[in-house]
Design a protein around this motif. Structure first.
Motif, short mmCIF file in Angstrom:
data_model
loop_
_atom_site.label_atom_id
_atom_site.label_comp_id
_atom_site.label_asym_id
_atom_site.label_seq_id
_atom_site.Cartn_x
_atom_site.Cartn_y
_atom_site.Cartn_z
N GLU A 22 16.25 -14.54 9.31
CA GLU A 22 15.34 -13.42 9.52
C GLU A 22 15.93 -12.13 8.98
OE1 GLU A 22 14.41 -13.28 13.62
OE2 GLU A 22 13.45 -15.26 13.68
N VAL A 23 17.26 -11.95 9.15
CA VAL A 23 17.91 -10.74 8.64
C VAL A 23 17.85 -10.70 7.13
CG1 VAL A 23 20.14 -9.57 8.41
CG2 VAL A 23 19.42 -10.42 10.64
N GLN A 24 18.10 -11.86 6.47
CA GLN A 24 18.02 -11.90 5.01
C GLN A 24 16.60 -11.57 4.53
OE1 GLN A 24 19.45 -15.71 3.78
NE2 GLN A 24 21.58 -15.28 4.31
N GLU A 25 15.62 -12.12 5.24
CA GLU A 25 14.23 -11.82 4.87
C GLU A 25 13.93 -10.34 5.07
OE1 GLU A 25 9.68 -13.29 6.05
OE2 GLU A 25 11.46 -14.16 7.04
N MET A 26 14.46 -9.78 6.15
CA MET A 26 14.25 -8.36 6.41
C MET A 26 14.91 -7.51 5.32
SD MET A 26 15.46 -6.09 9.67
CE MET A 26 17.17 -6.19 9.12
N HIS A 27 16.14 -7.90 4.90
CA HIS A 27 16.82 -7.16 3.84
C HIS A 27 16.03 -7.23 2.54
CE1 HIS A 27 20.05 -6.19 6.36
NE2 HIS A 27 20.81 -7.29 6.21
N ALA A 28 15.49 -8.42 2.25
CA ALA A 28 14.70 -8.56 1.02
C ALA A 28 13.47 -7.68 1.06
CB ALA A 28 14.30 -10.03 0.82
N LEU A 29 12.80 -7.68 2.23
CA LEU A 29 11.62 -6.83 2.36
C LEU A 29 11.99 -5.35 2.27
CD1 LEU A 29 9.72 -8.71 5.24
CD2 LEU A 29 9.14 -8.65 2.81
N THR A 30 13.13 -5.01 2.88
CA THR A 30 13.58 -3.61 2.83
C THR A 30 13.87 -3.18 1.40
OG1 THR A 30 14.52 -3.82 5.05
CG2 THR A 30 15.28 -1.98 3.70
N ALA A 31 14.57 -4.08 0.66
CA ALA A 31 14.89 -3.77 -0.74
C ALA A 31 13.62 -3.62 -1.57
CB ALA A 31 15.78 -4.86 -1.32
N GLN A 32 12.66 -4.52 -1.32
CA GLN A 32 11.40 -4.44 -2.05
C GLN A 32 10.66 -3.15 -1.71
OE1 GLN A 32 8.85 -7.78 -1.38
NE2 GLN A 32 7.33 -7.16 -2.92
N THR A 33 10.69 -2.79 -0.43
CA THR A 33 10.04 -1.54 -0.01
C THR A 33 10.69 -0.34 -0.66
OG1 THR A 33 9.51 -2.56 2.13
CG2 THR A 33 9.43 -0.15 2.00
N VAL A 34 12.04 -0.36 -0.75
CA VAL A 34 12.76 0.74 -1.39
C VAL A 34 12.38 0.83 -2.86
CG1 VAL A 34 15.04 1.55 -2.10
CG2 VAL A 34 14.69 0.70 0.23
N ARG A 35 12.29 -0.34 -3.53
CA ARG A 35 11.91 -0.32 -4.94
C ARG A 35 10.49 0.22 -5.13
NH1 ARG A 35 14.57 -5.39 -4.82
NH2 ARG A 35 12.55 -6.46 -4.69
N ILE A 36 9.59 -0.20 -4.27
CA ILE A 36 8.21 0.29 -4.37
C ILE A 36 8.16 1.79 -4.12
CG2 ILE A 36 5.94 0.18 -3.29
CD1 ILE A 36 6.45 -2.80 -2.77
N ALA A 37 8.91 2.22 -3.09
CA ALA A 37 8.93 3.65 -2.79
C ALA A 37 9.51 4.45 -3.94
CB ALA A 37 9.73 3.89 -1.51
N ASP A 38 10.55 3.87 -4.60
CA ASP A 38 11.16 4.56 -5.74
C ASP A 38 10.17 4.69 -6.88
OD1 ASP A 38 13.61 5.65 -7.07
OD2 ASP A 38 13.26 3.92 -8.38
N ARG A 39 9.43 3.62 -7.12
CA ARG A 39 8.42 3.68 -8.17
C ARG A 39 7.33 4.69 -7.82
NH1 ARG A 39 9.11 -2.09 -8.40
NH2 ARG A 39 7.22 -2.39 -7.14
N GLU A 40 6.95 4.72 -6.55
CA GLU A 40 5.93 5.68 -6.12
C GLU A 40 6.40 7.12 -6.32
OE1 GLU A 40 2.87 5.28 -5.18
OE2 GLU A 40 2.89 3.08 -5.29
N LYS A 41 7.69 7.34 -6.02
CA LYS A 41 8.24 8.68 -6.19
C LYS A 41 8.22 9.09 -7.66
CE LYS A 41 11.27 8.75 -2.15
NZ LYS A 41 12.69 8.80 -1.68
N LYS A 42 8.59 8.13 -8.51
CA LYS A 42 8.60 8.45 -9.94
C LYS A 42 7.20 8.73 -10.45
CE LYS A 42 12.80 5.86 -10.99
NZ LYS A 42 13.40 4.72 -11.72
N ILE A 43 6.25 7.92 -10.01
CA ILE A 43 4.86 8.14 -10.44
C ILE A 43 4.35 9.48 -9.95
CG2 ILE A 43 2.49 7.30 -10.16
CD1 ILE A 43 3.62 4.46 -10.13
N GLN A 44 4.69 9.80 -8.68
CA GLN A 44 4.27 11.10 -8.15
C GLN A 44 4.92 12.24 -8.91
OE1 GLN A 44 5.12 11.08 -3.97
NE2 GLN A 44 3.62 9.45 -3.52
N ALA A 45 6.22 12.02 -9.31
CA ALA A 45 6.89 13.07 -10.08
C ALA A 45 6.20 13.26 -11.42
CB ALA A 45 8.35 12.72 -10.28
N PHE A 46 5.85 12.16 -12.07
CA PHE A 46 5.14 12.27 -13.33
C PHE A 46 3.80 12.97 -13.13
CE2 PHE A 46 7.38 8.30 -15.12
CZ PHE A 46 8.43 9.09 -15.56
#
Length: 384
Positions: free
Chosen positions: A250-274
């Motif tokens: 469950e922890v590994q799955e949570m870490h994977a989801l967290t990493a994916q969420t961070v990547r999505i958030a990073d992309r969202e930030k970049k798109i918003q910056a653009f």
């Protein structure tokens, strides 16, 4: 003493129920085995010594004692009587004995003391001293007014013990002639023999055995308790390990989801910056997607704070692929009119069986048209 107390005393106190007596009498030397059965002492076996005829006359000297001791050792080993206490009966010629009349009303200790001083007087008359004699006193009647006292030289007793010791025999006690049965039947054997041996004593071996058994039992109980605690702790540890294994997934799955969420958030930030900079990010991404080169992978797109410069990061399988990719950007004067600059490149060693890769970063001077000029140009170029 009867009942439980009697059985306990009989168990914890050593009382001899068998003796072997050796004597050198006028009729010849002999060994006699006495056994107690149902509180009655009886002669069980008699063995004549092989040198019986000469023993009596020689018993008064060292050679006679040595012969007696050697013959006794032979017969005891042959019969298997090594563990039975051994009594030595003093020859009559080595004893002095007197029948005495004592004052009435004396206690046992007083009778023995009075008899001793009477013996001392009689020995003084012969030029001897009672201090050099060991004495045994027997009451002649129930009233205690008369007794018989027997004395033996202490030197002879010591010589007898040493001679038997040389034959690897230990004398349990030394008794006068005719006093064996009195010795065996007495409840106070310490006053019946010349060595003053106690008639009963603690059974040391039994006591030690019980002491060892008690400590062994306590040790086994403690060991069992420790083992039980160990098993309980081991079972708890296994349960916790199983629970941790379940949680690990469950922890590994949570870490994977967290990493994916961070990547999505990073992309969202970049798109918003653009978007805040008014950049045609959609047309830019589409254009980059249509101008890729084989063997090149873009891993990151960033813009400067003022939005006038783009930074591209990626990996190429070789410098040739990277050169082809950069060439396409330089040839694209319509979209990247200001040109492309290779900021950095280096070879990354592959891990294991993976091939080496070229990591690079590009910078592009970028002046976005807020009116959507680039968007129209991209759309027109795509339609053509």
């Amino acid at each position: 003493m009867y009942g439980v107390a009697g059985r306990l005393k009989a168990y914890f106190y050593r009382t001899d129920d068998a003796f072997v007596a050796v004597s050198a009498a006028s009729e010849g030397g002999r060994l006699e085995k006495y056994v107690c059965r149902e509180n009655l002492w009886q002669l069980e076996e008699k063995v004549l010594l092989t040198t019986a005829g000469a023993l009596y006359e020689q018993a008064a000297n060292a050679a006679g004692l040595q012969e007696i001791a050697e013959q006794t050792a032979i017969e005891i080993n042959r019969k298997g009587w090594q563990d039975i206490p051994l009594l030595y009966i003093v020859p009559e010629m080595e004893q002095v004995r007197y029948a005495l009349n004592l004052p009435p009303g004396l206690e046992a200790v007083q009778q023995q003391e009075a008899a001793y001083w009477e013996l001392d007087d009689k020995l003084l008359a012969q030029g001897l001293s009672a201090e050099n004699f060991a004495c045994v006193c027997h009451a002649s009647d129930e009233s205690g007014n008369s007794c018989t006292i027997t004395g033996v030289s202490k030197g002879y007793l010591q010589e007898a013990e040493e001679t038997f010791a040389q034959a690897e025999l230990t004398l349990a006690d030394i008794v006068p002639v005719g006093g064996v049965m009195d010795y065996l039947r007495s409840q106070q054997r310490e006053i019946e023999g010349f060595k003053k041996r106690q008639g009963a004593g603690l059974a040391v071996k039994r006591i030690l055995a019980i002491w060892f058994a008690v400590w062994l039992t306590v040790g086994l109980i403690l060991l069992s308790a420790d083992f039980l605690h160990y098993r309980q702790a081991y079972a708890l540890a296994e349960q916790q390990e199983h629970e941790l294994a379940l949680l690990s997934a469950e922890v590994q799955e949570m870490h994977a989801l967290t990493a994916q969420t961070v990547r999505i958030a990073d992309r969202e930030k970049k798109i918003q910056a653009f978007s805040r900079q008014g950049m045609p990010w959609y047309s830019l991404l589409v254009h980059l997607g249509t101008n890729t080169a084989q063997g090149v992978l873009l891993t990151g797109i960033n813009a400067s704070a003022d939005g006038h410069k783009l930074y591209l990061e990626g990996q190429a399988v070789s410098y040739d692929c990277l050169a082809e990719f950069v060439g396409k950007f330089e040839a694209d004067k319509l979209f990247f009119a200001q040109g492309v600059t290779l900021e950095h490149s280096e070879v990354l060693k592959g891990r294991g069986n993976e091939p080496d890769k070229v990591q690079f970063s590009l910078s592009i001077d970028w002046e976005p048209n807020h009116e959507g000029k680039y968007v129209d140009e991209v759309q027109d170029s795509q339609s053509k």
